[in-house]
Design a protein around this motif. Structure first.
Motif, PDB file in Angstrom:
ATOM      1  N   GLY A 158       0.818  -1.210   0.000  1.00 29.51           N
ATOM      2  CA  GLY A 158       0.000   0.000   0.000  1.00 29.51           C
ATOM      3  C   GLY A 158       0.846   1.252   0.000  1.00 29.51           C
ATOM      4  N   TRP A 159       1.930   1.249   0.805  1.00 33.30           N
ATOM      5  CA  TRP A 159       2.833   2.407   0.836  1.00 33.30           C
ATOM      6  C   TRP A 159       3.536   2.590  -0.502  1.00 33.30           C
ATOM      7  N   VAL A 160       3.938   1.487  -1.118  1.00 33.78           N
ATOM      8  CA  VAL A 160       4.621   1.572  -2.414  1.00 33.78           C
ATOM      9  C   VAL A 160       3.676   2.129  -3.469  1.00 33.78           C
ATOM     10  N   LEU A 161       2.433   1.647  -3.446  1.00 31.05           N
ATOM     11  CA  LEU A 161       1.465   2.155  -4.415  1.00 31.05           C
ATOM     12  C   LEU A 161       1.159   3.632  -4.169  1.00 31.05           C
ATOM     13  N   PHE A 162       1.060   4.021  -2.896  1.00 29.76           N
ATOM     14  CA  PHE A 162       0.825   5.429  -2.567  1.00 29.76           C
ATOM     15  C   PHE A 162       1.993   6.289  -3.039  1.00 29.76           C
ATOM     16  N   ALA A 163       3.220   5.857  -2.790  1.00 33.70           N
ATOM     17  CA  ALA A 163       4.404   6.618  -3.211  1.00 33.70           C
ATOM     18  C   ALA A 163       4.471   6.715  -4.732  1.00 33.70           C
ATOM     19  N   ALA A 164       4.165   5.624  -5.428  1.00 34.30           N
ATOM     20  CA  ALA A 164       4.192   5.637  -6.895  1.00 34.30           C
ATOM     21  C   ALA A 164       3.139   6.600  -7.447  1.00 34.30           C
ATOM     22  N   ALA A 165       1.959   6.592  -6.832  1.00 26.91           N
ATOM     23  CA  ALA A 165       0.905   7.508  -7.286  1.00 26.91           C
ATOM     24  C   ALA A 165       1.300   8.955  -7.024  1.00 26.91           C
ATOM     25  N   ALA A 166       1.918   9.220  -5.859  1.00 30.36           N
ATOM     26  CA  ALA A 166       2.346  10.587  -5.544  1.00 30.36           C
ATOM     27  C   ALA A 166       3.415  11.065  -6.519  1.00 30.36           C
ATOM     28  N   VAL A 167       4.376  10.214  -6.838  1.00 28.46           N
ATOM     29  CA  VAL A 167       5.427  10.571  -7.790  1.00 28.46           C
ATOM     30  C   VAL A 167       4.821  10.818  -9.171  1.00 28.46           C
ATOM     31  N   ALA A 168       3.854   9.999  -9.561  1.00 27.79           N
ATOM     32  CA  ALA A 168       3.209  10.173 -10.867  1.00 27.79           C
ATOM     33  C   ALA A 168       2.455  11.495 -10.931  1.00 27.79           C
ATOM     34  N   VAL A 169       1.749  11.850  -9.874  1.00 27.12           N
ATOM     35  CA  VAL A 169       1.002  13.106  -9.860  1.00 27.12           C
ATOM     36  C   VAL A 169       1.953  14.300  -9.923  1.00 27.12           C
ATOM     37  N   VAL A 170       3.019  14.272  -9.140  1.00 17.35           N
ATOM     38  CA  VAL A 170       3.997  15.373  -9.154  1.00 17.35           C
ATOM     39  C   VAL A 170       4.649  15.475 -10.536  1.00 17.35           C
ATOM     40  N   GLY A 171       4.985  14.339 -11.119  1.00 13.17           N
ATOM     41  CA  GLY A 171       5.577  14.347 -12.453  1.00 13.17           C
ATOM     42  C   GLY A 171       4.644  14.926 -13.498  1.00 13.17           C
ATOM     43  N   LEU A 172       3.362  14.565 -13.426  1.00 16.83           N
ATOM     44  CA  LEU A 172       2.398  15.109 -14.384  1.00 16.83           C
ATOM     45  C   LEU A 172       2.206  16.613 -14.201  1.00 16.83           C
ATOM     46  N   VAL A 173       2.241  17.074 -12.968  1.00 25.88           N
ATOM     47  CA  VAL A 173       2.126  18.518 -12.720  1.00 25.88           C
ATOM     48  C   VAL A 173       3.332  19.250 -13.296  1.00 25.88           C
ATOM     49  N   ILE A 174       4.531  18.709 -13.112  1.00 31.03           N
ATOM     50  CA  ILE A 174       5.740  19.350 -13.643  1.00 31.03           C
ATOM     51  C   ILE A 174       5.727  19.355 -15.166  1.00 31.03           C
ATOM     52  N   ILE A 175       5.358  18.239 -15.768  1.00 31.18           N
ATOM     53  CA  ILE A 175       5.307  18.158 -17.231  1.00 31.18           C
ATOM     54  C   ILE A 175       4.234  19.099 -17.776  1.00 31.18           C
ATOM     55  N   GLY A 176       3.076  19.134 -17.132  1.00 33.22           N
ATOM     56  CA  GLY A 176       2.004  20.024 -17.576  1.00 33.22           C
ATOM     57  C   GLY A 176       2.373  21.484 -17.470  1.00 33.22           C
ATOM     58  N   THR A 177       3.060  21.849 -16.384  1.00 29.22           N
ATOM     59  CA  THR A 177       3.489  23.234 -16.213  1.00 29.22           C
ATOM     60  C   THR A 177       4.508  23.617 -17.281  1.00 29.22           C
ATOM     61  N   GLY A 178       5.453  22.743 -17.557  1.00 29.84           N
ATOM     62  CA  GLY A 178       6.440  23.015 -18.602  1.00 29.84           C
ATOM     63  C   GLY A 178       5.802  23.142 -19.973  1.00 29.84           C
ATOM     64  N   ARG A 179       4.847  22.282 -20.236  1.00 32.88           N
ATOM     65  CA  ARG A 179       4.155  22.328 -21.526  1.00 32.88           C
ATOM     66  C   ARG A 179       3.356  23.635 -21.658  1.00 32.88           C
ATOM     67  N   TRP A 180       2.689  24.026 -20.560  1.00 38.69           N
ATOM     68  CA  TRP A 180       1.899  25.261 -20.576  1.00 38.69           C
ATOM     69  C   TRP A 180       2.800  26.476 -20.792  1.00 38.69           C
ATOM     70  N   LEU A 181       3.952  26.512 -20.120  1.00 33.50           N
ATOM     71  CA  LEU A 181       4.867  27.639 -20.296  1.00 33.50           C
ATOM     72  C   LEU A 181       5.407  27.694 -21.716  1.00 33.50           C
ATOM     73  N   THR A 182       5.667  26.534 -22.301  1.00 37.44           N
ATOM     74  CA  THR A 182       6.179  26.494 -23.671  1.00 37.44           C
ATOM     75  C   THR A 182       5.122  26.956 -24.664  1.00 37.44           C
ATOM     76  N   LEU A 183       3.896  26.478 -24.499  1.00 38.88           N
ATOM     77  CA  LEU A 183       2.842  26.836 -25.447  1.00 38.88           C
ATOM     78  C   LEU A 183       2.373  28.276 -25.285  1.00 38.88           C
ATOM     79  N   SER A 184       2.466  28.826 -24.090  1.00 33.94           N
ATOM     80  CA  SER A 184       2.013  30.194 -23.871  1.00 33.94           C
ATOM     81  C   SER A 184       3.033  31.220 -24.351  1.00 33.94           C
ATOM     82  N   GLY A 185       4.238  30.796 -24.655  1.00 40.22           N
ATOM     83  CA  GLY A 185       5.259  31.714 -25.136  1.00 40.22           C
ATOM     84  C   GLY A 185       6.125  32.284 -24.038  1.00 40.22           C
ATOM     85  N   SER A 186       5.902  31.877 -22.801  1.00 38.45           N
ATOM     86  CA  SER A 186       6.725  32.370 -21.702  1.00 38.45           C
ATOM     87  C   SER A 186       8.145  31.836 -21.800  1.00 38.45           C
TER      88      SER A 186
END
Length: 86
Positions: free
Chosen positions: A26-54
């Motif tokens: 359960g802890w491993v699955l929780f940690a994997a899900a947390a890492v996946a969510v943080v990774g998706l937020v970082i990738i999404g933020t980078g993509r948004w900054l790139t597409l917005s022209g910032s």
């Protein structure tokens, strides 16, 4: 207490009115899900900054010089200096 509610209590989980320990899986699955969510937020933020022209993909490019237009004469203003030239 409602049977379907769950509350995490620092390594223990309240399920159906009784405390049960969260397993290592359960802890491993929780940690994997947390890492996946943080990774998706970082990738999404980078993509948004790139597409917005910032963040420019081609590198830094200087802006063209500003264009100053003297609009005094068309506005009816004439400049005249009446002072000393020394």
């Amino acid at each position: 207490m409602v049977e379907c509610r769950r509350a995490a209590l620092g390594g223990w989980q309240l399920i159906g009115g009784r405390l049960t320990a969260i397993s290592r899986t359960g802890w491993v699955l929780f940690a994997a899900a947390a890492v996946a969510v943080v990774g998706l937020v970082i990738i999404g933020t980078g993509r948004w900054l790139t597409l917005s022209g910032s963040v420019d993909q081609s590198g830094a490019v200087a802006l063209p010089p500003p264009r100053f237009v003297d609009e005094a004469v068309p506005a009816g203003l004439t400049h005249r200096y009446d002072g000393d030239f020394t």
